[in-house]
Every structure is written in structure tokens, then in C-alpha cells.
Design a protein around this motif. Structure first.
Motif, PDB file in Angstrom:
ATOM      1  N   ASP A 167       0.837  -1.204   0.000  1.00 55.37           N
ATOM      2  CA  ASP A 167       0.000   0.000   0.000  1.00 55.37           C
ATOM      3  C   ASP A 167       0.873   1.256   0.000  1.00 55.37           C
ATOM      4  OD1 ASP A 167      -2.651   1.371   0.387  1.00 55.37           O
ATOM      5  OD2 ASP A 167      -1.667   2.006   2.246  1.00 55.37           O
ATOM      6  N   LYS A 168       1.910   1.266   0.814  1.00 55.12           N
ATOM      7  CA  LYS A 168       2.814   2.419   0.895  1.00 55.12           C
ATOM      8  C   LYS A 168       3.582   2.617  -0.411  1.00 55.12           C
ATOM      9  CE  LYS A 168       6.530   4.351   3.764  1.00 55.12           C
ATOM     10  NZ  LYS A 168       7.402   4.125   4.952  1.00 55.12           N
ATOM     11  N   PHE A 169       3.881   1.513  -1.092  1.00 52.53           N
ATOM     12  CA  PHE A 169       4.655   1.581  -2.325  1.00 52.53           C
ATOM     13  C   PHE A 169       3.789   1.907  -3.542  1.00 52.53           C
ATOM     14  CE2 PHE A 169       7.595  -0.425  -5.544  1.00 52.53           C
ATOM     15  CZ  PHE A 169       8.649   0.449  -5.326  1.00 52.53           C
ATOM     16  N   GLY A 170       2.482   1.994  -3.326  1.00 53.28           N
ATOM     17  CA  GLY A 170       1.580   2.409  -4.413  1.00 53.28           C
ATOM     18  C   GLY A 170       1.025   1.280  -5.242  1.00 53.28           C
ATOM     19  N   ILE A 171       0.909   0.092  -4.644  1.00 57.68           N
ATOM     20  CA  ILE A 171       0.372  -1.064  -5.363  1.00 57.68           C
ATOM     21  C   ILE A 171      -0.990  -1.422  -4.787  1.00 57.68           C
ATOM     22  CG2 ILE A 171       0.688  -3.535  -5.800  1.00 57.68           C
ATOM     23  CD1 ILE A 171       3.680  -3.032  -5.894  1.00 57.68           C
ATOM     24  N   ASP A 172      -1.990  -1.546  -5.670  1.00 60.91           N
ATOM     25  CA  ASP A 172      -3.367  -1.846  -5.278  1.00 60.91           C
ATOM     26  C   ASP A 172      -3.536  -3.364  -5.174  1.00 60.91           C
ATOM     27  OD1 ASP A 172      -6.074  -2.128  -4.928  1.00 60.91           O
ATOM     28  OD2 ASP A 172      -6.654  -0.808  -6.575  1.00 60.91           O
ATOM     29  N   LEU A 173      -3.399  -3.894  -3.975  1.00 57.41           N
ATOM     30  CA  LEU A 173      -3.504  -5.342  -3.797  1.00 57.41           C
ATOM     31  C   LEU A 173      -4.911  -5.861  -4.048  1.00 57.41           C
ATOM     32  CD1 LEU A 173      -1.314  -6.172  -0.658  1.00 57.41           C
ATOM     33  CD2 LEU A 173      -0.785  -6.568  -3.062  1.00 57.41           C
ATOM     34  N   GLU A 174      -5.918  -5.065  -3.724  1.00 60.89           N
ATOM     35  CA  GLU A 174      -7.294  -5.515  -3.956  1.00 60.89           C
ATOM     36  C   GLU A 174      -7.541  -5.755  -5.438  1.00 60.89           C
ATOM     37  OE1 GLU A 174      -9.548  -6.489  -1.746  1.00 60.89           O
ATOM     38  OE2 GLU A 174      -7.887  -6.198  -0.342  1.00 60.89           O
ATOM     39  N   ALA A 175      -7.003  -4.885  -6.269  1.00 56.53           N
ATOM     40  CA  ALA A 175      -7.139  -5.070  -7.726  1.00 56.53           C
ATOM     41  C   ALA A 175      -6.394  -6.322  -8.165  1.00 56.53           C
ATOM     42  CB  ALA A 175      -6.605  -3.849  -8.457  1.00 56.53           C
ATOM     43  N   LEU A 176      -5.232  -6.577  -7.573  1.00 50.09           N
ATOM     44  CA  LEU A 176      -4.462  -7.773  -7.936  1.00 50.09           C
ATOM     45  C   LEU A 176      -5.180  -9.044  -7.506  1.00 50.09           C
ATOM     46  CD1 LEU A 176      -0.784  -6.742  -7.033  1.00 50.09           C
ATOM     47  CD2 LEU A 176      -1.978  -6.519  -9.219  1.00 50.09           C
ATOM     48  N   ARG A 177      -5.809  -9.008  -6.352  1.00 50.00           N
ATOM     49  CA  ARG A 177      -6.508 -10.199  -5.842  1.00 50.00           C
ATOM     50  C   ARG A 177      -7.713 -10.550  -6.700  1.00 50.00           C
ATOM     51  NH1 ARG A 177      -5.321  -8.029  -0.332  1.00 50.00           N
ATOM     52  NH2 ARG A 177      -3.755  -9.423   0.604  1.00 50.00           N
ATOM     53  N   ARG A 178      -8.251  -9.588  -7.435  1.00 54.35           N
ATOM     54  CA  ARG A 178      -9.394  -9.871  -8.311  1.00 54.35           C
ATOM     55  C   ARG A 178      -8.966 -10.599  -9.584  1.00 54.35           C
ATOM     56  NH1 ARG A 178     -11.169  -4.689  -6.385  1.00 54.35           N
ATOM     57  NH2 ARG A 178     -10.301  -3.616  -8.192  1.00 54.35           N
ATOM     58  N   LYS A 179      -7.667 -10.629  -9.841  1.00 56.23           N
ATOM     59  CA  LYS A 179      -7.176 -11.340 -11.020  1.00 56.23           C
ATOM     60  C   LYS A 179      -7.144 -12.841 -10.736  1.00 56.23           C
ATOM     61  CE  LYS A 179      -4.367  -7.480 -12.673  1.00 56.23           C
ATOM     62  NZ  LYS A 179      -3.035  -7.038 -13.144  1.00 56.23           N
ATOM     63  N   ARG A 180      -7.132 -13.621 -11.793  1.00 56.05           N
ATOM     64  CA  ARG A 180      -7.204 -15.075 -11.650  1.00 56.05           C
ATOM     65  C   ARG A 180      -5.847 -15.699 -11.320  1.00 56.05           C
ATOM     66  NH1 ARG A 180     -10.461 -17.493 -16.664  1.00 56.05           N
ATOM     67  NH2 ARG A 180     -10.189 -19.372 -15.394  1.00 56.05           N
ATOM     68  N   ARG A 181      -4.771 -14.956 -11.484  1.00 56.25           N
ATOM     69  CA  ARG A 181      -3.452 -15.527 -11.250  1.00 56.25           C
ATOM     70  C   ARG A 181      -3.056 -15.389  -9.783  1.00 56.25           C
ATOM     71  NH1 ARG A 181       0.765 -11.496 -14.250  1.00 56.25           N
ATOM     72  NH2 ARG A 181       2.172 -13.218 -13.707  1.00 56.25           N
ATOM     73  N   PRO A 182      -2.100 -16.177  -9.313  1.00 57.81           N
ATOM     74  CA  PRO A 182      -1.648 -16.076  -7.918  1.00 57.81           C
ATOM     75  C   PRO A 182      -1.048 -14.698  -7.627  1.00 57.81           C
ATOM     76  CG  PRO A 182      -0.861 -18.100  -8.940  1.00 57.81           C
ATOM     77  CD  PRO A 182      -1.436 -17.266 -10.038  1.00 57.81           C
ATOM     78  N   LEU A 183      -1.196 -14.262  -6.385  1.00 61.29           N
ATOM     79  CA  LEU A 183      -0.639 -12.972  -5.994  1.00 61.29           C
ATOM     80  C   LEU A 183       0.887 -13.049  -5.956  1.00 61.29           C
ATOM     81  CD1 LEU A 183      -1.381 -10.095  -4.945  1.00 61.29           C
ATOM     82  CD2 LEU A 183      -1.259 -11.033  -2.637  1.00 61.29           C
ATOM     83  N   CYS A 184       1.422 -14.054  -5.315  1.00 63.61           N
ATOM     84  CA  CYS A 184       2.873 -14.253  -5.224  1.00 63.61           C
ATOM     85  C   CYS A 184       3.197 -15.683  -5.639  1.00 63.61           C
ATOM     86  CB  CYS A 184       3.375 -14.033  -3.795  1.00 63.61           C
ATOM     87  SG  CYS A 184       3.149 -12.358  -3.163  1.00 63.61           S
ATOM     88  N   ARG A 185       4.272 -15.815  -6.373  1.00 60.45           N
ATOM     89  CA  ARG A 185       4.705 -17.144  -6.774  1.00 60.45           C
ATOM     90  C   ARG A 185       6.213 -17.155  -6.958  1.00 60.45           C
ATOM     91  NH1 ARG A 185       5.419 -19.983 -11.190  1.00 60.45           N
ATOM     92  NH2 ARG A 185       4.909 -18.264 -12.575  1.00 60.45           N
ATOM     93  N   GLU A 186       6.843 -18.229  -6.509  1.00 59.37           N
ATOM     94  CA  GLU A 186       8.277 -18.381  -6.648  1.00 59.37           C
ATOM     95  C   GLU A 186       8.597 -18.901  -8.040  1.00 59.37           C
ATOM     96  OE1 GLU A 186      11.889 -20.527  -4.104  1.00 59.37           O
ATOM     97  OE2 GLU A 186       9.782 -20.945  -3.673  1.00 59.37           O
ATOM     98  N   CYS A 187       9.601 -18.306  -8.683  1.00 57.14           N
ATOM     99  CA  CYS A 187       9.992 -18.702 -10.029  1.00 57.14           C
ATOM    100  C   CYS A 187      11.510 -18.913 -10.039  1.00 57.14           C
ATOM    101  CB  CYS A 187       9.602 -17.617 -11.040  1.00 57.14           C
ATOM    102  SG  CYS A 187      10.189 -17.901 -12.718  1.00 57.14           S
ATOM    103  N   LEU A 188      11.951 -20.084 -10.495  1.00 59.33           N
ATOM    104  CA  LEU A 188      13.384 -20.352 -10.541  1.00 59.33           C
ATOM    105  C   LEU A 188      14.020 -19.542 -11.660  1.00 59.33           C
ATOM    106  CD1 LEU A 188      15.788 -22.042  -9.475  1.00 59.33           C
ATOM    107  CD2 LEU A 188      15.305 -23.636 -11.340  1.00 59.33           C
ATOM    108  N   ASP A 189      15.006 -18.738 -11.313  1.00 57.63           N
ATOM    109  CA  ASP A 189      15.706 -17.918 -12.302  1.00 57.63           C
ATOM    110  C   ASP A 189      16.734 -18.782 -13.019  1.00 57.63           C
ATOM    111  OD1 ASP A 189      16.138 -14.642 -12.676  1.00 57.63           O
ATOM    112  OD2 ASP A 189      17.858 -15.877 -13.273  1.00 57.63           O
ATOM    113  N   TRP A 190      16.589 -18.929 -14.331  1.00 55.54           N
ATOM    114  CA  TRP A 190      17.413 -19.887 -15.069  1.00 55.54           C
ATOM    115  C   TRP A 190      18.842 -19.420 -15.288  1.00 55.54           C
ATOM    116  CZ3 TRP A 190      18.630 -18.796 -20.421  1.00 55.54           C
ATOM    117  CH2 TRP A 190      18.009 -17.656 -20.922  1.00 55.54           C
TER     118      TRP A 190
END
Length: 226
Positions: free
Chosen positions: A153-176
Motif C-alpha cells: 500500500d505504501k509503495f503504491g500497489i493496489d492489492l485488492e485489484a491484484l486479488r481480483r485477477k485469476r493468477r496467484p498474488l505471489c509465486r516463486e519462479c526459478l531464475d534460469w
């Protein structure tokens, strides 16, 4: 006849070495022509066209026409997620290529992985969020903490809008290239977008490179150190 999704067909489409190289090239989120994908795969244009026809029929890629040119993109973020999971499995079981990641030092430092930050700076972001206890690894995957919600919220990111999306909010991705984790999911994408909005970084035209401005990189490093 067995019922349910035909995973064998999808696996066959993803598993061909030339097609795998094409799909990896498209993970940067940029639309590419058949000729560009042929170069990425190391095959002739005719062979590339045959591969792309199969990928299009299987709804793995979608074509886009712009003037006289025909471009291809991945059909959705779930394809990127599947490729990232396969990369992680390949790394875990030891099926790695001799060279890990791109030779270009700028690509190794910071690049786009579909729509989120990858490379050394992507790994630094993930590690910084973990150390700052803004996200944490659980048995159910990466989750955001209460402190992370306040930070977003302090950094200017609307989490509520992100949660309405179908994709996961946070996900770990292996950097190749780094062989460590970076942050994917809608929050990972939103963080990169915010870096662009703040003028900290910009994406280099016709490239997957994310280039940080000098002051932007300083502020980024302050951020990940928390």
C-alpha cells in the motif's frame, strides 16, 4: 477412452527442443516473428513455420498480424508458469545445459521474465522481500505477510485489484541464469510496473533487458535491503 485433460498432447508440444527454445524466447512477453523464432530455435524458417502451426493449433501460441508481418505470443500466463515449473524440475533433477542463462551481462543482471523482474536484480528483490518478512515461503507456496500488505500500500500497489485477477498474488519462479528464485505472480508483475512508473528502470526497446537508472538502482538496493 480415458476422460480428462490430455496432458500428453500438451507435453509433446512443449517438449520438442526447437519448440522449447521458441517458447523460452517468448517468455519475455514480446511478440516475435517466425523468422526471429527460427533464429532462436536454430532451425530453418520452413521448419519454424511447421512448429508454429502445431503450437497455434494446440493453442500454446497465438498469432497477431501487424501490417505485412505476423507475430506470435504465448497464449497466456499459464504457459509461462508451466515452462517455469519445467525449468525448475530440469534444474532439480540435473538436466541442465552447459551454459546457464544468457551471455549478455545486462540480461543476466536484469531482464523481463514474461511480465516480472528476473536476473540478478530479480533474485535480489525476492531475497529482500523474504529477509524483510514481507513475503514468506510456506508449504502452500509464497504468501504475503501483514507487513507485506502494508508495504504494498505504501509503495503504491493496489492489492485488492491484484486479488481480483485469476493468477496467484505471489509465486516463486526459478531464475534460469542465477539458479535462485525470483518473484512471479501478479505482485511480482506489479512491482516491476511500479519501478517503471517511478522512473527507476525502463525496458530496452526490442529486448528483454531491464535497464535501471543510476539513481533508480540506488533506490532499488535501498528497498531490497529494507
Amino acid at each position: 477412452m480415458k476422460e480428462g485433460p490430455d496432458i500428453a498432447r500438451v507435453a509433446a508440444l512443449l517438449g520438442d527442443p526447437a519448440r522449447a527454445n521458441m517458447l523460452t524466447a517468448l517468455m519475455g512477453g514480446r511478440a516475435l516473428t517466425a523468422a526471429e523464432l527460427a533464429q532462436e530455435a536454430g532451425v530453418t524458417p520452413q521448419t519454424a513455420s511447421s512448429h508454429l502451426a502445431k503450437l497455434e493449433a494446440g493453442q500454446i501460441v497465438v498469432p497477431r498480424k501487424q501490417g505485412r508481418h505476423r507475430y506470435f505470443t504465448l497464449s497466456g500466463p499459464d504457459i509461462v508458469e508451466a515452462l517455469e515449473v519445467l525449468m525448475g524440475i530440469a534444474n532439480r533433477v540435473g538436466h541442465n545445459r552447459v551454459r546457464t542463462g544468457p551471455k549478455d551481462p545486462e540480461l543476466r543482471k536484469a531482464r523481463v521474465c514474461y511480465d516480472h523482474l528476473a536476473g540478478d536484480m530479480g533474485v535480489a528483490l525476492f531475497d529482500g522481500l523474504i529477509k524483510g518478512k514481507l513475503i514468506e515461503n510456506t508449504v502452500n507456496g509464497v504468501v504475503m505477510t501483514d507487513a507485506g500488505v502494508a508495504f504494498a500500500d505504501k509503495f503504491g500497489i493496489d492489492l485488492e485489484a491484484l486479488r481480483r485477477k485469476r493468477r496467484p498474488l505471489c509465486r516463486e519462479c526459478l531464475d534460469w541464469s542465477a539458479r535462485q528464485s525470483h518473484l512471479a505472480g501478479s505482485f511480482g508483475a506489479a512491482m516491476l510496473d511500479r519501478f517503471y512508473e517511478l522512473g527507476w528502470a525502463r525496458r530496452v526497446a526490442e529486448s528483454r533487458i531491464v535497464r535501471f537508472e543510476r539513481d533508480g538502482e540506488r533506490q532499488f538496493r535501498d528497498l531490497v535491503n529494507f
